[in-house]
Design a protein around this motif. Structure first.
Motif, PDB file in Angstrom:
ATOM      1  N   ASP A   8       0.815  -1.210   0.000  1.00  0.00           N
ATOM      2  CA  ASP A   8       0.000   0.000   0.000  1.00  0.00           C
ATOM      3  C   ASP A   8       0.852   1.265   0.000  1.00  0.00           C
ATOM      4  O   ASP A   8       0.324   2.374  -0.050  1.00  0.00           O
ATOM      5  CB  ASP A   8      -0.976   0.011   1.182  1.00  0.00           C
ATOM      6  N   ASP A   9       2.175   1.145   0.039  1.00  0.00           N
ATOM      7  CA  ASP A   9       3.017   2.339  -0.006  1.00  0.00           C
ATOM      8  C   ASP A   9       3.538   2.552  -1.421  1.00  0.00           C
ATOM      9  O   ASP A   9       4.326   1.744  -1.910  1.00  0.00           O
ATOM     10  CB  ASP A   9       4.189   2.177   0.971  1.00  0.00           C
ATOM     11  N   PRO A  10       3.126   3.618  -2.070  1.00  0.00           N
ATOM     12  CA  PRO A  10       3.526   3.824  -3.469  1.00  0.00           C
ATOM     13  C   PRO A  10       5.032   3.949  -3.656  1.00  0.00           C
ATOM     14  O   PRO A  10       5.559   3.526  -4.686  1.00  0.00           O
ATOM     15  CB  PRO A  10       2.851   5.144  -3.857  1.00  0.00           C
ATOM     16  N   LEU A  11       5.719   4.487  -2.653  1.00  0.00           N
ATOM     17  CA  LEU A  11       7.164   4.631  -2.820  1.00  0.00           C
ATOM     18  C   LEU A  11       7.831   3.273  -2.886  1.00  0.00           C
ATOM     19  O   LEU A  11       8.716   3.041  -3.702  1.00  0.00           O
ATOM     20  CB  LEU A  11       7.747   5.448  -1.653  1.00  0.00           C
ATOM     21  N   LEU A  53       1.616  -5.980   6.004  1.00  0.00           N
ATOM     22  CA  LEU A  53       0.784  -5.016   6.709  1.00  0.00           C
ATOM     23  C   LEU A  53       0.092  -4.088   5.714  1.00  0.00           C
ATOM     24  O   LEU A  53       0.682  -3.151   5.212  1.00  0.00           O
ATOM     25  CB  LEU A  53       1.677  -4.210   7.662  1.00  0.00           C
ATOM     26  N   SER A  81       7.871  -5.167   7.599  1.00  0.00           N
ATOM     27  CA  SER A  81       8.769  -4.516   8.528  1.00  0.00           C
ATOM     28  C   SER A  81       8.596  -5.110   9.925  1.00  0.00           C
ATOM     29  O   SER A  81       9.360  -4.843  10.825  1.00  0.00           O
ATOM     30  CB  SER A  81       8.477  -3.015   8.551  1.00  0.00           C
TER      31      SER A  81
ATOM     32  N   PHE B 851       6.712  11.121  -2.525  1.00  0.00           N
ATOM     33  CA  PHE B 851       6.934  11.583  -1.149  1.00  0.00           C
ATOM     34  C   PHE B 851       6.231  12.909  -0.910  1.00  0.00           C
ATOM     35  O   PHE B 851       5.560  13.102   0.100  1.00  0.00           O
ATOM     36  CB  PHE B 851       8.438  11.713  -0.895  1.00  0.00           C
ATOM     37  N   GLN B 854       2.499  12.285  -0.620  1.00  0.00           N
ATOM     38  CA  GLN B 854       2.012  11.508   0.526  1.00  0.00           C
ATOM     39  C   GLN B 854       2.214  12.197   1.857  1.00  0.00           C
ATOM     40  O   GLN B 854       1.368  12.118   2.741  1.00  0.00           O
ATOM     41  CB  GLN B 854       2.789  10.197   0.612  1.00  0.00           C
ATOM     42  N   HIS B 879       4.053   4.339  11.783  1.00  0.00           N
ATOM     43  CA  HIS B 879       4.652   3.147  11.178  1.00  0.00           C
ATOM     44  C   HIS B 879       4.683   3.259   9.659  1.00  0.00           C
ATOM     45  O   HIS B 879       5.675   2.914   9.009  1.00  0.00           O
ATOM     46  CB  HIS B 879       3.853   1.920  11.597  1.00  0.00           C
ATOM     47  N   LYS B 880       3.597   3.753   9.116  1.00  0.00           N
ATOM     48  CA  LYS B 880       3.513   3.838   7.670  1.00  0.00           C
ATOM     49  C   LYS B 880       4.462   4.869   7.079  1.00  0.00           C
ATOM     50  O   LYS B 880       4.771   4.823   5.896  1.00  0.00           O
ATOM     51  CB  LYS B 880       2.076   4.180   7.264  1.00  0.00           C
ATOM     52  N   SER B 884       8.841   5.957   3.643  1.00  0.00           N
ATOM     53  CA  SER B 884       9.077   7.221   2.938  1.00  0.00           C
ATOM     54  C   SER B 884      10.284   7.932   3.508  1.00  0.00           C
ATOM     55  O   SER B 884      11.159   8.401   2.783  1.00  0.00           O
ATOM     56  CB  SER B 884       7.878   8.150   3.086  1.00  0.00           C
ATOM     57  N   PHE B 887      13.481   6.219   2.485  1.00  0.00           N
ATOM     58  CA  PHE B 887      13.879   6.433   1.091  1.00  0.00           C
ATOM     59  C   PHE B 887      14.497   7.797   0.897  1.00  0.00           C
ATOM     60  O   PHE B 887      15.409   7.976   0.088  1.00  0.00           O
ATOM     61  CB  PHE B 887      12.668   6.288   0.166  1.00  0.00           C
TER      62      PHE B 887
END
Lengths: 118, 939
Positions: A8-11, A53, A81, B851, B854, B879-880, B884, B887
């Motif tokens: 779900d994280d685009p990066l 996750l 993670s 980045f 988001q 956590h999410k 980012s 990176f």
């Protein structure tokens, strides 16, 4: 060679996609489990890489669906993670081929992917 | 029949007769039968009675002469051969007779038996032949007539059936056409034979090739032929023909001729198409009408009849004018629609008013659709009518209703507008009130601050006993006044519903001692015992609002002491209820004072009321305290009870519920010690004090310099920002109420428009407002913390230390307070990303863009979650954010985020978490700026 990456994280998706794309490998991405199943049915990937996750449908849930109903022959690599022993065991027990912990070591990523698809 | 030849001799001369008889005998032997007549009439008589094989006739008879004789005999015996006899001089008559039908002629005197025999035989034969011939001829003539009649019939049939026949001579390519064929083709020339090419030339352009190819194919492969094609007649009319043909081949299988029929099937073709359409249309409930391209009605369905009342034959071949009741305009309009459909080959819809057979009007929506044949030409137009009479009626009614509704709506709107104006006015007056409240708060507290502050300072200076007394009096008065002012302000706040309660850690063991200290002194002054008792089962730490609890207790205890002249005041806390997640504590303040009359027991809780009129005079006070107590207790879900009787003292009791709190004590609080005040580690701190009030400036400066800190002063927000830019400070103490630019704005300016490391400089607000929400406002403006005015030095000190400790750069500050950061460090590091990119600039750009997209969203949800105290969400968002940040190489947040995640899991230390979130936000914002710069450098 077609690889499906689910996160779900685009990066993360962009980074993995960039790392694995080459002349004979195509990377397709999905942002959640539901999209992943739809995409997989469209493109019939040779390998699926999946984050654990995720909102809506967890990676382990997706793994179960894939192994039981849709794509039991396709190797699945899980990543997370949450680098705990029980997470790794759970993934492998549910039928995952391999497990990456995050942050991903991109240097080793493509080598391990090659291992899985052969 | 006998073989014997029956001869009739008509001769008058007996000598000639004898001679003849003799010759005959010689010629024919006995194979003859001779009859004689001496004149015509006798001969005729005999002829009537008998049939003779041959007649020999003398032309000169007594009763007849020459040709007359002959013709008479001929007439009497039309199928008997006649030989005429003539004298020597009469031979021309003989020849004439032959011309007239005699078989031969003989000259008398020259008749030899041979001649006679020959002549007789010849004549008989000749006669036979001629007779046969004439029969044959007649038969032939009859046949010919028959044939002609048949031919005529065929021609008639072709005409009726409109079938023409044709023949094509393959070698010569010559065409033979029947009349009807030419008719069909509209050919006017008389030529029956046309060439193959001229045949083709009559065919419609589009079909010509088809016909030609099919014909050639048939000829080549000896296949029968069936074609439907169109011709264009010389008069321009297009007709559809059906051609049939068969090939005739010679013995070698090579085609010689092809022949067949051609029929005009235009109508039938048309009919069939029409039939197909009609079949479909019949089933439709709607009115369906089939029109030809000129707009004339060819067919209507039941639906049409049902709708209009008219049958097909009443409207066939018309343009439906009858439905328009002769209204020329609409007739013309409808006609033009038809033309448009044909021209543009697209459907057209329109609404029209029709009149049925009874003359009743009905509205329809009519759709004209063209039907195209395979050559894209319009063959028919289909008109479908849907009755919209009801709809139109409803539209009318709706419009009426709308008008009425609009009218009411306008009226309603007006009322609404008035209401809104009133509401706005009310809101504005409320705002004014709030502003007034805030201002009052500030205006009043500022001089109060000064009075108490300076009084304290004065007490620290060397003063003698009397002076000490006086100063104490001033101090007490000041403090009292402050209490009263606070009461009033509080009361107003509570009245306007502006009070909200906190749910933070409430530590009973730290809460009560200060109160006890204060009150003990007061009680001692009056020689009253002051006792406290705390139930040890009560957990040390719970969740509650310590400030408000403080207020309540101070009020009640203060009252108790005030109204007691001798005896004791006892404060007790008892655990009266335990739940899994909460405890119930009973608070009681009991005194041996003057007591309260039972009739006044309830009214003492009302604002501005005291037990007696005397109370005010004797004891002072505003009479607000209990009212505030009551409201505050009730706000927390409890109730205040009072037990009292005049002379017997009073007991005020209330029960409150507190949620359990499991968190460890804040280690920083634990280490709070007086000793730290002189902690050399913090010496030399450079503070910028932003305060416009001179008294407050002096006061604050004194306190700060006592701690061996360097203080610089700015009087306005503008000069504060300027000073920060021009100088290096470690911390800013920022008053909110400043002229020109207030503290919030100044802070925002500093955060936004200065560079590293100044933009992150710790800022502590000094606010006179105890209004809730003030804290958040400070944090949101970018301040790190706040103290209220008048500030408690200890509180200020702790907060300064806290803030400095949490500021990321502070480690160096604490060690070398004067030194500034040598170089401006970046928050982001694109080294990792560059490595990953393997030379792809697009990749780096993409990642940066993601980045930038988001992170603001994540930050917003982080702050929102913190605001709502949804710590679980805080943890998730934190956590999410990790990938980012990783990176983009934002390393300095790595530990902070991890710590935040951990704290969020526990759900404790909300202040700490909030501060971390602030830091995260600051760093991320800076990172965003840096990355935006990088991005534009790339592009």
């Amino acid at each position: 060679m077609k690889i499906l990456v689910v996160d779900d994280d685009p990066l993360t998706l962009t980074a993995i996609s960039h790392c694995l794309t080459n002349d004979d490998t195509e990377v397709v991405t999905a942002g959640n489990g539901f999209d992943a199943i739809k995409v997989a049915q469209d493109i019939s990937p040779d390998l699926i890489i999946c984050d654990i996750l995720m909102p809506d449908m967890s990676g382990l849930g997706l793994l179960c669906l894939l192994k039981q109903f849709y794509f039991d022959k396709v190797p699945v690599i899980m990543m997370s993670s949450l680098d705990k022993a029980d997470m790794i065991l759970a993934s492998l027990g549910l039928g995952a081929e391999d497990f990456f912990s995050k942050p991903i070591d991109f240097g080793k990523l493509s080598a391990r992917v090659k291992n899985c698809i052969g | 029949m006998s073989k014997k030849i029956k001869i009739l001799l008509i001769e008058d001369n007996p000598a000639d007769v004898k001679l003849f008889d003799y010759s005959l005998r010689e010629a024919l032997n006995t194979e003859y039968d001779l009859q004689m007549a001496k004149d015509l009439s006798e001969g005729l008589e005999l002829l009537q009675k008998q049939r003779f094989t041959i007649i020999i006739l003398d032309l000169s008879l007594p009763d007849s002469f020459g040709l007359e004789t002959f013709t008479s005999i001929q007439q009497a015996s039309s199928d008997t051969p006649i030989i005429v006899l003539t004298g020597m001089e009469d031979d021309s008559v003989g020849m004439d007779a032959v011309k007239f039908g005699a078989q031969d002629f003989l000259i008398k005197g020259k008749i030899k038996s041979k001649t006679l025999k020959r002549s007789i035989n010849y004549s008989i034969e000749r006669h036979k032949l001629l007779t046969e011939l004439s029969i044959k001829t007649r038969k032939l003539e009859e046949r010919t007539l028959e044939l002609l009649a048949e031919k005529h019939k065929l021609s008639e049939a072709q005409k009726l059936a409109h079938i023409g026949s044709w023949e094509l001579e393959i070698k010569t390519e010559q065409f033979m056409l029947s009349d009807e064929f030419r008719n069909i083709y509209g050919l006017t020339d008389d030529s029956r034979i046309a060439s193959f090419d001229s045949f083709l030339s009559h065919i419609h352009n589009a079909d010509r090739d088809l016909v030609s190819d099919t014909l050639r194919n048939s000829i080549k492969n000896l296949l029968p032929l069936s074609l439907i094609y169109r011709i264009i007649r010389p008069d321009g009319v297009i007709r559809t023909l059906h051609l049939l043909g068969e090939v005739q081949a010679d013995n070698f299988g090579i085609a010689m001729k092809i022949a067949g029929t051609s029929q005009d099937v235009t109508e039938r073709f048309h009919e069939e198409e029409l039939d197909k359409l009609a079949l479909a249309a019949t089933k439709s409930y709607n009115s369906v009408v089939i029109l030809n391209p000129e707009g004339k009605i060819e067919w209507v369905n039941e639906g049409f009849t049902r709708l209009s009342g008219y049958e097909l034959d009443e409207v066939k071949n018309t343009s439906g004018e009858i439905l328009q009741k002769g209204k020329k305009e609409s007739i013309i309009t409808q006609g033009s629609y038809c033309s448009r459909v044909v021209k543009e080959k697209t459907p057209v819809s329109y609404e029209v008013l029709n009149y049925d057979k009874q003359g009743i009007g009905y509205w329809t929506i009519t759709t004209l659709t063209p039907v195209l044949n395979k050559h894209e030409e319009v063959e028919h137009i289909i008109a479908i009518d849907s009755d919209i009479t009801i709809r139109r009626q409803m539209e009318e009614e709706l419009m009426q209703a709308n008008k009425i509704a609009e009218h009411s709506l306008r009226k309603g709107n007006k009322a609404l507008t008035e209401l809104m104006i009133a509401k706005k006015q009310l809101e504005e007056s409320m705002k004014v009130k709030e502003q007034f409240l805030a201002n009052m708060s500030h205006e009043i507290r500022t001089p109060m601050n000064a009075i108490i502050g300076f009084t304290n300072l004065l007490l620290k200076t060397p003063i003698d006993g009397d002076q000490h007394q006086y100063v104490n009096a001033i101090k007490t008065s000041g403090e009292n006044l402050l209490v009263i002012i606070n009461d009033i302000l509080d009361f107003s706040k509570i009245q306007s519903g502006k009070v909200t309660l906190e749910q933070i850690e409430l530590n009973f063991s730290t809460l009560l001692p200060p109160i006890v200290e204060v009150m003990k002194g007061k009680a001692a002054e009056k020689n009253i015992r002051f006792l406290t008792s705390i139930d040890e089962r009560i957990p040390d730490q719970v969740l509650g609002d310590p400030v408000r609890l403080n207020q309540i207790l101070l009020n009640l205890i203060g009252n108790a002491i005030k109204f007691t002249d001798h005896g004791e005041v006892k404060v007790a806390l008892e655990l009266v209820g335990e739940k899994a997640d909460a405890v119930e504590v009973l608070f009681s303040v009991t005194d041996t004072g003057i007591g309260i009359e039972s009739s006044k027991l309830s009214s003492i809780f009302e604002g501005f009321t005291q037990a007696t009129n005397e109370t005010t005079r004797k004891y002072g006070g505003t009479g607000l305290g209990l009212s505030i107590v009551k409201q505050l207790v009730e706000l927390q879900g409890g109730r205040v009870h009072v037990k009292s009787a005049p002379g017997k003292g009073s007991s005020f009791i209330f029960v409150l519920e507190f949620k359990r709190c499991n968190k460890k004590l804040n280690p920083e609080l634990e280490s709070a010690h007086e000793d730290n005040l002189a902690n050399p580690l913090y010496e030399g701190l450079r503070i910028l004090l932003v305060e416009d009030n001179t008294l407050n400036q002096v006061l604050a400066k004194k306190v700060l310099t006592d701690w061996k800190w360097n203080v610089d002063i700015a009087e306005t927000g503008v000069s504060a920002v300027q000073k920060i830019r021009d100088n290096d400070f470690d911390l800013v103490l920022m008053d909110i109420q400043l002229p020109e630019m207030d503290g919030y704005e100044a802070t925002r300016q500093i955060r936004k428009y200065t560079a590293e490391p100044k933009t992150n400089i710790p800022i502590i607000a000094m606010t006179a407002h105890a209004i809730n929400g003030e804290a958040e406002k400070c944090l949101r403006a970018g301040m790190n913390d706040y103290v209220s005015k008048p500030f408690d030095p200890k509180d200020l000190y702790h907060k300064v230390v806290n803030v400095l400790r949490q500021s990321t750069e502070n480690k160096t500050i604490l060690k070398q307070p004067y030194k500034m950061q040598p170089t401006a460090t970046k928050n982001t590091d694109l080294g990792y990303l560059t490595e990953l990119s393997r030379g792809s600039k697009e990749f780096i750009l993409q990642m940066i863009s993601l980045f930038l997209e988001q992170t603001p969203i994540a930050l917003a949800s982080l702050e929102e979650a913190a605001k709502n105290k949804d710590w679980a969400m805080v943890g998730r968002v934190a956590h999410k954010m990790k990938p980012s940040l990783a990176f983009m190489g934002i390393k300095n947040l790595k530990d902070l985020i991890a710590a935040l995640e951990e704290e969020a899991k526990q759900g404790t230390n909300p202040d700490g978490m909030k501060e971390k979130i602030l830091t995260i936000r600051d760093v991320c914002n800076k990172a965003i700026l840096e990355l935006e710069a990088e991005k534009s450098a790339f592009v």
